[in-house]
Design an enzyme around this catalytic site. Structure first.
Site, PDB file in Angstrom:
ATOM      1  N   GLU A  79      45.400   1.228 101.479  1.00  0.00           N
ATOM      2  CA  GLU A  79      45.832   0.258 100.446  1.00  0.00           C
ATOM      3  C   GLU A  79      44.676  -0.581 100.195  1.00  0.00           C
ATOM      4  OE1 GLU A  79      49.337   1.546 103.184  1.00  0.00           O
ATOM      5  OE2 GLU A  79      46.970   1.227 103.520  1.00  0.00           O
ATOM      6  N   SER A  99      25.812  14.174  91.536  1.00  0.00           N
ATOM      7  CA  SER A  99      26.946  14.051  91.265  1.00  0.00           C
ATOM      8  C   SER A  99      27.317  13.160  89.555  1.00  0.00           C
ATOM      9  CB  SER A  99      27.945  13.408  92.026  1.00  0.00           C
ATOM     10  OG  SER A  99      27.574  12.199  92.389  1.00  0.00           O
ATOM     11  N   ASP A 141      20.283  17.197 100.099  1.00  0.00           N
ATOM     12  CA  ASP A 141      20.387  15.923 100.540  1.00  0.00           C
ATOM     13  C   ASP A 141      20.301  15.661 101.717  1.00  0.00           C
ATOM     14  OD1 ASP A 141      19.936  15.384  98.018  1.00  0.00           O
ATOM     15  OD2 ASP A 141      22.284  15.341  97.494  1.00  0.00           O
ATOM     16  N   HIS A 157      16.694  14.162  99.065  1.00  0.00           N
ATOM     17  CA  HIS A 157      17.231  12.727  98.616  1.00  0.00           C
ATOM     18  C   HIS A 157      17.631  11.761  99.861  1.00  0.00           C
ATOM     19  CE1 HIS A 157      18.642   9.244  96.423  1.00  0.00           C
ATOM     20  NE2 HIS A 157      19.914   9.596  97.066  1.00  0.00           N
ATOM     21  N   HIS A 202      25.553   1.623  92.105  1.00  0.00           N
ATOM     22  CA  HIS A 202      26.735   0.823  92.802  1.00  0.00           C
ATOM     23  C   HIS A 202      27.136  -0.343  91.986  1.00  0.00           C
ATOM     24  CE1 HIS A 202      25.011   3.266  96.030  1.00  0.00           C
ATOM     25  NE2 HIS A 202      26.348   3.763  96.162  1.00  0.00           N
ATOM     26  N   CYS A 205      21.242   6.986  93.198  1.00  0.00           N
ATOM     27  CA  CYS A 205      21.848   8.084  93.922  1.00  0.00           C
ATOM     28  C   CYS A 205      23.041   8.803  92.862  1.00  0.00           C
ATOM     29  CB  CYS A 205      22.702   7.194  94.809  1.00  0.00           C
ATOM     30  SG  CYS A 205      23.364   8.132  96.354  1.00  0.00           S
TER      31      CYS A 205
END
Length: 749
Positions: free
Chosen positions: A21, A420, A586, A628, A681, A717
């Site tokens: 949630e 990614s 990684d 990494h 981020h 990242c």
């Protein structure tokens, strides 16, 4: 044993909700699809449900856990210790800016919380840091807890000042001075809690488990002498390991209860020594012992161990015991009953956070009835079947200086990304539909191929040098590989918070690990067919798979790591046969498995490094091996990083400054490096100028003697959590920054 001497308590519980949630609410709020009031309402309900669940399970003292993003950030915020760059912000705009960054103000650094996969926001303290506390939100939370489960059961949790300062970056202020600056604010909140009639308060000080905790005696003595004045019943809570040499003076502090971790890391060759410390030094009869005997890090049921440990403690003369989990239950999935597809023989042995509550209560009930032989039989034990492996399998066939001449040729400041790309709603829907049998294999492959085609063509258009396929087929960098190996089991709702709204679903290792088929070659071959540029093969290393999974408890972590390494080794060989020239393995979790006590590091690092080398040494000299590392402090294990023998080391760097680069330069690191030039981020698109400045700072550090052809340019990242509208301009600016630096280097040559 009198049963009245045994109570139960919790020191933390999953904050995410049974159905994630909080993730859904946070991400909707950030997208402006949910108001702040609506977000706070979801948070309040999530906390209420968790507190009631614990109380109804029979827990007598419930720790009032819960956070919007991170518990360390909560205390930075409550204490009014935001860095000056956030001065124009207030309220929750300030809170989330510290977590995620905002225009003109980079977010706080993020690092692993002790030896876990949980990430905390790193406090920043300087000579000018002075707390300006506002405890209204925190105190309202305590009041809600009291209304929901009653005053006698609702126990406030505070991150202690020694831990807050110990986890911080400090400039111009010593640890001791900063702790002293914080004490008046802490005393203020204790006074407020006293006025609310709380029966006790948990002060969490896991910093006591680190290697040099014995040196903290003076600061702890000063801290708890001040806290004693509050007149509150104080439970000093530690976890993640034993407290070692700090034990003799810790148990003499003026507190009414001390909570200790009796279990340590599941499968560790060196178990927690808490029981030995109690045997050697005793435990004060006037204090309550919080016995962390139910494993808060393991999804496996603890069986007879908790009751046996409690009974053993009682036999040592300790009469007042609170049965608890070894660490906060936040590190476990919410509830096993949400799982509908786990094989019955395995499900019967599992125990998630909700089930651990019942194990706590059961241990308190069963301990008084155990006889000596039952106690002895119930105490924990770990086997260690490590198969003999040929020594030659741990080393590349050529030294780095010889390998690099055979590998891909690059110009100054070569560019790449970490792996990614955005997990778009479309690819998520396709993956879910395929999993449910609603999308055929052929149609799913078409979706994945279309994604890879877009990713490759965009990278080519932008001018990236070494490409990635984007990993559209992977929901998680560990789960993906575990699903393709024998010995793993997977959950549907086994989510655990990594940071903020980032949750992971760790695989569970239940048996011996092996790789029956190739795992990544199909996607690599398709992506490589689209371009003449090299495409990386993307693998997750054995140590990270282990540290980000729930391991077995019947054999050591080393034995499991070697099994994983042999499986990854087969995949490296298959990628190479498929024509892959660059293979990234990684290991972001390398450091988080490091024991908290430095005298235990050597054995861990030896087998961790060996695991990586076992997985990659099969590569021929012409194949470039990349690794990494991210969101940990690696400066103190540089020798181990060097011993990985990777050809390229990429690292998180944008939030944490250049500490790692400077350390590598000072160490004399000689292999290629790729320090992150921007923070993935944060939603902020970094400017060309910002990244040029970053790259220039790397040159100024004299890393690799400023040989620009060996300094890679990449994000911090992977980019799976970002949108394409953020990724594309960020990569465009990154490539422009590399070109700018290339021109400058050429002009000065």
């Amino acid at each position: 044993m009198a049963s009245s001497s045994i109570t139960t308590g919790t020191i933390g519980f999953p904050r995410i909700g049974p159905n994630r949630e909080m993730k859904k609410a946070l991400e909707s709020y950030w997208k402006k699809q949910l108001s702040l009031d609506e977000l706070l309402k979801v948070n309040d309900q999530t906390e209420k449900d968790a507190w009631q669940l614990q109380s109804k399970a029979g827990i007598s003292k419930v720790g009032l856990d819960g956070t919007l993003y991170d518990q360390v950030l909560d205390w930075i915020f409550a204490l009014g210790l935001a860095p000056a760059r956030f001065a124009k912000l207030s309220g929750y705009d300030l809170y989330f800016a510290m977590a995620r960054g905002t225009e003109g103000a980079v977010a706080l650094d993020m690092s692993k919380f002790f030896d876990t996969n949980y990430h905390y926001m790193v406090p920043e303290f300087s000579e000018s840091s002075q707390p300006k506390p506002d405890f209204e939100s925190y105190l309202n939370k305590v009041k809600r807890g009291q209304e929901i489960i009653g005053k006698e059961s609702a126990i406030p949790i505070i991150i202690g000042p020694n831990t807050l300062v110990g986890l911080s970056k400090k400039e111009g202020v010593s640890r001791s001075d900063m702790v002293k600056r914080l004490l008046p604010a802490y005393s203020q909140v204790l006074k407020e809690l006293k006025s609310l009639g709380v029966p006790e308060v948990q002060i969490h000080e896991p910093i006591l488990t680190i290697a040099d905790a014995a040196s903290l005696e003076s600061d702890f003595t000063t801290t708890f002498a001040e806290f004693e004045k509050s007149g509150l019943f104080i439970n000093l809570v530690t976890y993640y390991d034993d407290i070692g040499a700090a034990y003799p003076w810790t148990v003499k502090l003026p507190v009414q209860a001390i909570s200790l971790d009796f279990l340590g890391v599941p499968g560790s060759a060196v178990a927690s020594k808490t029981l030995d410390l109690v045997e050697k030094h005793g435990f004060p009869s006037e204090k309550r012992l919080g016995a962390g005997v139910v494993d808060g890090r393991s999804v496996w049921s603890d069986g007879a161990v908790p009751a046996a440990l409690v009974a053993s403690l009682h036999k040592k003369g300790i009469k007042n015991i609170s049965v608890q989990s070894s660490v906060s239950l936040q590190h476990l999935p919410y509830d096993k009953e949400l799982e509908k597809n786990v094989e019955a023989s395995i499900a019967g042995r599992l125990s998630f956070a909700t089930q651990k509550l019942h194990e706590i209560v059961k241990a308190a009930k069963d301990a008084p009835t155990l006889k000596d032989d039952q106690i002895k039989a119930g105490l924990p034990d770990v086997g260690n079947p490590v198969s003999d492996i040929e020594k030659s399998k741990f080393s590349r066939s050529a030294k780095f200086a010889d390998r690099i001449t055979q590998q891909i040729k690059t110009h100054a400041f070569p560019t790449s990304s970490i792996g990614s790309f955005p997990q778009t709603p479309a690819i998520r829907r396709a993956r879910l539909a395929h999993k449910k049998g609603q999308l055929s294999d052929a149609d799913y492959e078409k979706e994945v191929n279309e994604y890879m085609t877009y990713a490759i063509k965009e990278q080519e258009r932008i001018g990236v040098d070494v490409l990635v396929h984007g990993e559209p087929e992977r929901s998680d960098m560990v789960e993906y590989f575990g699903q393709r190996m024998e010995g793993f089991v997977f959950t549907e709702q086994g989510w655990v918070q990594s940071y903020g709204s980032r949750y992971v679903r760790p695989p569970i290792i239940h048996g011996d690990v092996s790789r029956p088929h190739a795992m990544t070659t199909k996607e690599f071959q398709y992506a490589q067919s689209l371009t003449q540029k090299p495409v990386k093969g993307m693998l997750t290393g054995p140590v990270t798979i282990l540290n980000w999974s729930f391991p077995r408890k019947d054999i050591t972590r080393q034995a499991q790591a070697f099994q994983l390494a042999l499986a990854i080794r087969e995949e490296v060989a298959d990628l190479e046969k498929a024509g892959c020239k660059v293979i990234q393995v990684d290991e972001p979790a390398l450091r988080e498995g490091l024991p908290l006590k430095q005298d235990r590091w050597e054995s861990y690092l030896e087998w961790a490094v060996d695991s990586f080398r076992l997985s990659t040494a099969v590569a021929q000299p012409h194949t470039q091996i990349v690794t990494h590392l991210c969101y940990s402090d690696f400066q103190d294990i540089l020798k181990a990083i060097d011993n990985l023998d990777a050809d390229v080391l990429t690292i998180e760097n944008s939030r944490s400054g250049n500490e790692m680069i400077v350390a590598l330069a000072k160490y004399g690191y000689k292999k290629d490096v790729g320090p992150g030039v921007y923070d993935v981020h944060s939603p902020v698109v970094p400017s060309v100028e910002f990244m040029v400045e970053k790259l220039q700072s790397y040159m100024d550090s004299k890393i690799l003697n400023s040989k620009s052809e060996h300094i890679w340019v990449n994000p911090d990242c992977g980019l799976k959590t970002r949108d394409w509208k953020e990724v594309i301009p960020s990569l465009e600016n990154m490539v422009k920054a590399a070109a700018t630096m290339r021109a400058q280097v050429g002009a000065s040559a």
